[in-house]
Every structure is written in structure tokens, then in C-alpha cells.
Enzyme design. Structure first.
Site, PDB file in Angstrom:
ATOM      1  N   SER A   1       0.909  -1.139   0.090  1.00  7.26           N
ATOM      2  CA  SER A   1      -0.051  -0.107  -0.049  1.00  7.26           C
ATOM      3  C   SER A   1       0.722   1.301   0.063  1.00  7.26           C
ATOM      4  CB  SER A   1      -0.897   0.013   1.424  1.00  7.26           C
ATOM      5  OG  SER A   1      -1.484  -1.252   1.256  1.00  7.26           O
TER       6      SER A   1
ATOM      7  N   HIS B   1      -3.028  -1.752  -4.302  1.00  9.01           N
ATOM      8  CA  HIS B   1      -4.554  -1.714  -4.576  1.00  9.01           C
ATOM      9  C   HIS B   1      -5.097  -0.165  -4.353  1.00  9.01           C
ATOM     10  CE1 HIS B   1      -5.169  -1.414  -0.064  1.00  9.01           C
ATOM     11  NE2 HIS B   1      -3.958  -1.676  -0.012  1.00  9.01           N
TER      12      HIS B   1
END
Lengths: 269, 71
Positions: free
Chosen positions: A150, A173
Site C-alpha cells: 500500500s 490496491h
């Protein structure tokens, strides 16, 4: 258990026992005479020599060990404006940023190594750390060990040169699905802009294109409950996100090389 | 205005476990090194973690995580 008295005796006596009611004689194991081994004299160390090391703890620290390379570790959650509950292992930006400034200021420090093993965290804090590292004039090399997920992605690419361990993973993501929004009127537009900051930073500081990065971000079928991609070791290199797959020694070698290059150009000193 | 971008389930991060575990950590500066410590008794601290970037600090035997320091 029945112990035959002949067990430790010789074979001659065992063979003479013809009583059918007596338990079968146990054949003595073939014990080969062991060749005499040389006595290991080093096994017992002199206790007098160990005591001062134990008591004073002085022997292992090299005197005047000064490293021209400083190491910064980004572990656990990157903590931002909100203090996370204490069971989280966090990296706080109020610790990290002054350290980066100190690295920049200290003339004895010539380069910085960045070791990442993070699951992500606050977007603002992560981008602040990444931007500060990018702004350093001294050479920086990052290595992703374990995971750089992330918000770890922009931090990993913020260094001059990036490495990833063969087993390390990076999860890319979208922000809005597993990310959390606290106290924000949850407009998709706001999150979209937040996400664009991350995408922009990553694409500017690595060899991955914006389309490719977004394609990884929104890939379906990779993560069990989400959309996105998990890149393992080499895959991050193939996508152009990370420069090279490697280990700590390779990363340090690269950092020393970058330091030498900068010294040659008269950058620092 | 916080946006947390992480792979961890959010309830795992925000769940307050202070009732279950006793966390009593402090950040102090000892001999010029920032570190996280656990206060034990008066003027005694157990080193939890160093925040320093200097690799030399991590070789100091007196500051290994778990060792007791006093100011």
C-alpha cells in the site's frame, strides 16, 4: 521387561542356554570398538576470559565504530495524524522526518539505507516520508524485505535506487476499498484525488507507467476479497516499479557506488 | 481527515486492546538516542526499541532491547 544376564556377557554363554521355557536370549549388539578420537581441547574455554565480557559488556562493541551509512527502517503501520491503538507496531513520521533532516545535515553521514517491512498506513504521513526522502541530496537506496504494501510503495520508490528481496511482496490496491476514511465526507471524488497523489508519486519516481500502475491497482482475481495485485520479488522488477532484485549486501554495494559517484562529482564535501 | 491505505483489516488496526494487554511504553532520549522504553520502577526502564538510524547504536550491548537502563 526381562533382562537376560547374558546380555552383557559373551556369545558363548548365550548359545549354551537350551531351556525351551526361558525367553529367547537377546543377541548382544555388535559393538564395534570405537577408534580413539582426539580429545577436543577447545571445548572448554577459560572462564576467566569470559567473565569480563559478561560483566562489562565491552568486548563486542568495536571502539570508534562510525558508519557513514545510516539505516532507516519503516516497519508496521505508518502512523499519521491519528495515534493508533498501542497493539500496532508503528513508524511515526515525527520520528522519521527529523532523522532524515539529521542525515542531510550531518557531514559524517554520506548515504542512507532504507529498509521496508510495512503493511501500509496513513496516506499523508507516507507521502510526507516519501517526499522527504526524495528531497535528500545524499544517495539513498531502499530495500523491501518482507513486505512493502500500500503506502509502502511510494516510500520504496522514493529512494535513488530500489531493491526488493526475492521473497518480498508488494500489494498494490485502490485506496477506497480496503482503505479507511475517517471524518471525511466520503465522496468518491476526494478519494480519487487522494489516490492520484499516490499514483503520481509512484509513476514519477519509478519506471512504471501510469496506465500500468493503475492496471495493477484495479486487477480482478488476484486478491481474495479485493481488487489489486500482489507482486512478489522479481514481478515488481518486471513491472518497472523496483530497480533490482537483491539482498542487503547488493543494496549496500549500490549505495557505496552512488556515494563514490557523488563524491567524484564533488556533490558532498 | 485521515485516509489509511493498508492491507490490514481496518478493525484489526483500530480495535483498542488496552483492556487485554497492559501497554505502558514511553519515548525517551537516553545518551542522545531516541528510544521506546517500558518504565519499571523509579528510574529504571526496559529498552523496547531504538529509533536511531545510526547502525553503531544497535551494536551497543547496554542498549539491546530488553536491557535495563537508568538515567
Amino acid at each position: 521387561m526381562y533382562y537376560n544376564s547374558d546380555y552383557f556377557g559373551d556369545n558363548k554363554q548365550v548359545s549354551q542356554n537350551n531351556n525351551p521355557f526361558s525367553p529367547p536370549a537377546i543377541k548382544p549388539p555388535d559393538i564395534q570398538p570405537q577408534p580413539a578420537t582426539p580429545v577436543r581441547r577447545k571445548a572448554k574455554a577459560n572462564p576467566r576470559k569470559i567473565e569480563p565480557i559478561k560483566e562489562l559488556g565491552e568486548a563486542t562493541l568495536p571502539v570508534n565504530f562510525q558508519s557513514n551509512i545510516h539505516c532507516m527502517t519503516i516497519v508496521g503501520q505508518v502512523e499519521g495524524h491519528m495515534i493508533l491503538p498501542p497493539q500496532n507496531k508503528t513508524t511515526k513520521y515525527e520520528h522519521i522526518i527529523p532523522q532524515i533532516i539529521a542525515v542531510e545535515q550531518n557531514p559524517d553521514i554520506e548515504g542512507m539505507m532504507l529498509v521496508l517491512n510495512t503493511v501500509g498506513g496513513d496516506v499523508e504521513a507516507g507521502l510526507a516520508i516519501a517526499e522527504t526522502i526524495r528531497g535528500l541530496s545524499k544517495p539513498t537506496v531502499s530495500i523491501v524485505m518482507g513486505g512493502g504494501h500500500s503506502i509502502g510503495t511510494p516510500i520504496a520508490v522514493s529512494a535513488n535506487y530500489s531493491f526488493i528481496a526475492p521473497t518480498a511482496t508488494m500489494t498494490i490496491h485502490p485506496i477506497r476499498l480496503t482503505g479507511l476514511v475517517i471524518g471525511v465526507p466520503a465522496t468518491m471524488d476526494y478519494l480519487e484525488r487522494m489516490q492520484d497523489r499516490v499514483v503520481q508519486f509512484v509513476t514519477e519516481n519509478s519506471n512504471i507507467s501510469q496506465q500500468e500502475f493503475k492496471k495493477l491497482m484495479f486487477k480482478v482475481g488476484e486478491l481474495s476479497q479485493d481488487i489489486g495485485t500482489v507482486l512478489v520479488g522479481k514481478e515488481a522488477v518486471h513491472n518497472g516499479l523496483i530497480n533490482e532484485e537483491g539482498t542487503i549486501s547488493q543494496a549496500l554495494k549500490k549505495l557505496r557506488q552512488l556515494i563514490d559517484e557523488q563524491k567524484g562529482q564533488g556533490g558532498i564535501h | 481527515m485521515d485516509v489509511i491505505y493498508t492491507t490490514y483489516p481496518i478493525d484489526m488496526i483500530l480495535e483498542d486492546k488496552t483492556q487485554e494487554y497492559q501497554f505502558n511504553f514511553q519515548d525517551i532520549n537516553y545518551q542522545g538516542i531516541n528510544m521506546q522504553v517500558e518504565p519499571l520502577e523509579w528510574n529504571k526502564f526496559r529498552v523496547i526499541r531504538l529509533y536511531s538510524t545510526d547502525p553503531a547504536h544497535y551494536l551497543n550491548n547496554n542498549l539491546q532491547p530488553g536491557s535495563i537502563i537508568s538515567k
